[in-house]
Design a protein around this motif. Structure first.
Motif, PDB file in Angstrom:
ATOM      1  N   PHE A 173       1.018  -1.454   0.348  1.00  0.00           N
ATOM      2  CA  PHE A 173       0.092  -0.097   0.144  1.00  0.00           C
ATOM      3  C   PHE A 173       0.998   1.135   0.177  1.00  0.00           C
ATOM      4  N   GLY A 174       1.276   1.837  -1.023  1.00  0.00           N
ATOM      5  CA  GLY A 174       1.723   2.725  -1.223  1.00  0.00           C
ATOM      6  C   GLY A 174       1.139   4.192  -1.390  1.00  0.00           C
ATOM      7  N   ILE A 175       1.099   5.479  -0.614  1.00  0.00           N
ATOM      8  CA  ILE A 175       0.696   6.039  -0.441  1.00  0.00           C
ATOM      9  C   ILE A 175       0.855   7.500  -0.590  1.00  0.00           C
ATOM     10  N   GLY A 176       0.359   8.681  -1.446  1.00  0.00           N
ATOM     11  CA  GLY A 176       0.969   9.813  -1.251  1.00  0.00           C
ATOM     12  C   GLY A 176      -0.285  11.063  -0.959  1.00  0.00           C
ATOM     13  N   ASN A 177      -0.002  12.212  -0.819  1.00  0.00           N
ATOM     14  CA  ASN A 177      -0.771  13.311   0.392  1.00  0.00           C
ATOM     15  C   ASN A 177      -0.498  13.769  -0.863  1.00  0.00           C
ATOM     16  N   GLY A 178      -0.092  13.895  -2.294  1.00  0.00           N
ATOM     17  CA  GLY A 178      -0.845  14.254  -3.192  1.00  0.00           C
ATOM     18  C   GLY A 178       0.076  16.465  -4.411  1.00  0.00           C
ATOM     19  N   TRP A 179      -0.326  16.666  -5.052  1.00  0.00           N
ATOM     20  CA  TRP A 179       0.447  17.849  -4.731  1.00  0.00           C
ATOM     21  C   TRP A 179      -0.594  19.054  -5.991  1.00  0.00           C
ATOM     22  N   ASN A 180      -1.925  17.840  -6.484  1.00  0.00           N
ATOM     23  CA  ASN A 180      -2.309  18.684  -7.774  1.00  0.00           C
ATOM     24  C   ASN A 180      -3.347  19.669  -6.457  1.00  0.00           C
ATOM     25  N   GLN A 181      -3.807  21.067  -6.259  1.00  0.00           N
ATOM     26  CA  GLN A 181      -4.863  21.622  -5.695  1.00  0.00           C
ATOM     27  C   GLN A 181      -5.865  21.146  -5.454  1.00  0.00           C
ATOM     28  N   ASP A 182      -6.067  21.679  -7.419  1.00  0.00           N
ATOM     29  CA  ASP A 182      -6.841  21.712  -8.182  1.00  0.00           C
ATOM     30  C   ASP A 182      -8.083  20.708  -8.547  1.00  0.00           C
ATOM     31  N   GLU A 183      -7.325  19.266  -8.016  1.00  0.00           N
ATOM     32  CA  GLU A 183      -8.096  17.272  -8.297  1.00  0.00           C
ATOM     33  C   GLU A 183      -8.334  17.762  -7.088  1.00  0.00           C
ATOM     34  N   MET A 184      -7.519  17.508  -5.708  1.00  0.00           N
ATOM     35  CA  MET A 184      -7.832  17.600  -4.401  1.00  0.00           C
ATOM     36  C   MET A 184      -8.824  18.184  -4.258  1.00  0.00           C
ATOM     37  N   GLU A 185      -9.007  19.550  -4.844  1.00  0.00           N
ATOM     38  CA  GLU A 185     -10.291  20.496  -4.382  1.00  0.00           C
ATOM     39  C   GLU A 185     -11.342  20.031  -5.356  1.00  0.00           C
ATOM     40  N   ASP A 186     -11.448  19.752  -6.100  1.00  0.00           N
ATOM     41  CA  ASP A 186     -12.746  18.640  -6.579  1.00  0.00           C
ATOM     42  C   ASP A 186     -12.670  17.575  -5.708  1.00  0.00           C
ATOM     43  N   VAL A 205      -4.866 -10.281   4.024  1.00  0.00           N
ATOM     44  CA  VAL A 205      -4.255 -11.514   4.778  1.00  0.00           C
ATOM     45  C   VAL A 205      -2.987 -11.268   5.618  1.00  0.00           C
ATOM     46  N   GLN A 206      -1.882  -9.627   5.022  1.00  0.00           N
ATOM     47  CA  GLN A 206      -0.927  -9.639   5.804  1.00  0.00           C
ATOM     48  C   GLN A 206      -1.325  -9.432   6.908  1.00  0.00           C
ATOM     49  N   LYS A 207      -0.394  -9.370   8.726  1.00  0.00           N
ATOM     50  CA  LYS A 207      -0.263  -9.644   9.736  1.00  0.00           C
ATOM     51  C   LYS A 207       0.373  -8.356  10.595  1.00  0.00           C
ATOM     52  N   PRO A 208       0.426  -7.039  10.907  1.00  0.00           N
ATOM     53  CA  PRO A 208      -1.214  -6.676  10.831  1.00  0.00           C
ATOM     54  C   PRO A 208      -2.004  -6.844   9.749  1.00  0.00           C
ATOM     55  N   HIS A 209      -1.353  -5.545   9.011  1.00  0.00           N
ATOM     56  CA  HIS A 209      -2.036  -5.321   7.807  1.00  0.00           C
ATOM     57  C   HIS A 209      -1.253  -5.241   6.355  1.00  0.00           C
ATOM     58  N   PRO A 210      -1.496  -4.908   5.099  1.00  0.00           N
ATOM     59  CA  PRO A 210      -0.439  -4.425   4.684  1.00  0.00           C
ATOM     60  C   PRO A 210       0.856  -3.153   4.987  1.00  0.00           C
ATOM     61  N   PRO A 211       2.061  -3.657   4.056  1.00  0.00           N
ATOM     62  CA  PRO A 211       2.578  -2.526   4.567  1.00  0.00           C
ATOM     63  C   PRO A 211       2.381  -1.334   4.206  1.00  0.00           C
ATOM     64  N   VAL A 212       2.170  -0.593   5.253  1.00  0.00           N
ATOM     65  CA  VAL A 212       1.758   1.198   4.705  1.00  0.00           C
ATOM     66  C   VAL A 212       3.102   2.650   3.741  1.00  0.00           C
TER      67      VAL A 212
END
Length: 320
Positions: free
Chosen positions: A148-161, A208-215
Motif C-alpha cells: 500500500f504505497g500512499i501519497g498526499n498529492g500535489w495537485n490542488q485543483d484535483e484535490m479541491e474537486d 491476509v497480511q498481519k497486522p495489515h499490508p505495509p503502508v
C-alpha cells in the motif's frame, strides 16, 4: 495466457483460493521482512493504449521482477493552481491513467508470486472506510501480495474537486491511515479525529497480511520522510532526479537517523527507490546503501516498446 488456463481448469473462485493459500504462507506477516538482497519492481501508468496490467505482470514475473506498481489520478482539472512536480507540461498519461485497484487486481490474477503495489494511492482523495475495504479485498484476492504505497498529492485543483482542503491534506492523510489500521486490525473499529470520525462499526474482509499490508509513504526528504517515520512501514523517495529531489546517497543516511530519533529501527524499515537509474554501477551503490527495492518507471507503451526495456533491466538485475 496463464489466466485463461487457470480459469478453464475450475473457475475463477477456485483459482483465486489456490493462489491465496499458496501466497498466504509466504506473506502472512507482511511488512516486507526479506532484507538480504535488493529487489526490483516496475511502475506504469496503465491506460487504454499501454500494455495491459495482466500482460505486463506476467512479463515482469517471468523476468524475475518482485513487484508491479500503479499510480493514480482520478482526473486532471484544466486549471493549474500548482505546477507539475516534475516540471514542464503535464504528460498525457496523467489524464488517461486507469484506477490502480482495478489494474492491480488484473495483475494479481495473472500471476502467483509478483507483488502488486499502489505507487502511489492519493489517500486524501479517497473515502476512508471504502479504502480500507478495497485494500483488504485486494490483499485477499492476491493472497497477501499487496503493497500500500500512499501519497498526499500535489495537485490542488484535483484535490479541491474531491471536496478537500489542500492546506490540511497531510493531517487528513495521517488520520485516514490511522483509521484504516483500526478497521483492518479490529473486529469493532472506531476512530475520532478532526477530519475522520466514525463510531464503532464492523466490516470485513480483513487483510491476509498481519497486522495489515505495509503502508509505504511516498514523497521527498525531509517532509514525507518525517511522515513515513511517524506512521509508515516504509518510505518511497524518488531517485533519478538528484537536482530536483536530492541525492539518495545523501538523504537516505539522514532518513535513517530520523528513524532513530522517532524510535524506529532503520534495520527493519525498508526504503524503496522509485525512478531507478538504468546503470549497473548506480544500482550496485543502491544495493550497498541498503535499498530494499528499486523500481523502474516504464512508459505507457505497447509490448513492442516495453518488453525490450524489461529485458535490459533483467540483464542488469542479474549483475546486481
Amino acid at each position: 495466457m496463464r489466466l485463461a488456463v487457470a480459469l478453464s481448469r475450475g473457475g475463477v473462485n477456485r483459482w483465486i483460493l489456490t493462489v491465496a493459500h499458496r501466497s498466504e504462507r509466504r506473506h502472512v506477516r507482511g511488512h516486507e521482512p526479506e532484507r538480504n538482497a535488493m529487489k526490483f519492481g516496475a511502475s506504469m501508468f496503465f491506460t487504454d493504449y499501454s500494455m495491459g496490467p495482466a500482460e505486463l505482470a506476467v512479463a515482469l514475473e517471468e523476468r524475475g521482477f518482485e513487484s508491479v506498481w500503479a499510480p493514480e489520478h482520478s482526473h486532471i482539472p484544466l486549471s493549474r493552481k500548482t505546477p507539475f512536480i516534475m516540471g514542464g507540461d503535464l504528460p498525457k498519461k496523467y489524464y488517461d491513467v486507469m484506477d490502480p485497484f482495478v489494474t492491480l487486481t488484473s495483475a494479481a490474477l495473472a500471476t502467483t508470486t509478483l507483488k502488486i503495489g499502489t505507487g502511489v494511492c492519493l489517500i486524501p482523495q479517497r473515502d476512508t472506510i471504502q479504502t480500507a475495504k478495497l485494500v483488504a479485498s485486494i490483499d485477499q484476492v492476491s493472497g497477501g501480495r499487496f503493497l500500500f504505497g500512499i501519497g498526499n498529492g500535489w495537485n490542488q485543483d484535483e484535490m479541491e474537486d474531491h471536496g478537500q482542503v489542500f492546506a490540511t491534506r497531510h493531517k487528513l492523510a495521517r488520520e485516514r491511515i490511522e483509521a484504516v489500521k483500526e478497521i483492518w486490525t479490529k473486529s469493532k473499529a472506531e476512530y475520532h479525529g478532526e477530519f475522520v470520525n466514525f463510531d464503532p462499526m464492523m466490516t470485513w474482509p480483513k487483510p491476509v497480511q498481519k497486522p495489515h499490508p505495509p503502508v509505504i509513504v511516498g514523497g521527498a526528504f525531509p517532509y514525507a520522510a518525517r511522515r513515513a517515520a511517524r506512521y509508515g512501514d516504509g518510505w518511497i523517495p524518488l531517485a533519478g532526479r538528484p537536482t530536483q529531489y536530492g541525492d539518495a546517497f545523501d538523504y537516505v543516511p539522514k532518513f535513517r537517523e530520523m528513524l532513530k530519533e522517532n524510535g524506529r529501527d532503520p534495520a527493519t524499515f525498508p526504503v524503496s527507490l522509485f525512478y531507478g537509474i538504468e546503470d549497473i554501477d548506480t544500482l550496485k551503490r543502491y544495493r550497498d546503501l541498503g535499498i530494499v527495492r528499486c523500481v523502474a518507471s516504464l512508459p505507457s507503451g505497447n509490448a513492442a516498446t516495453v518488453l525490450p526495456i524489461l529485458d535490459r533491466w533483467a540483464a542488469l538485475m542479474a549483475k546486481v
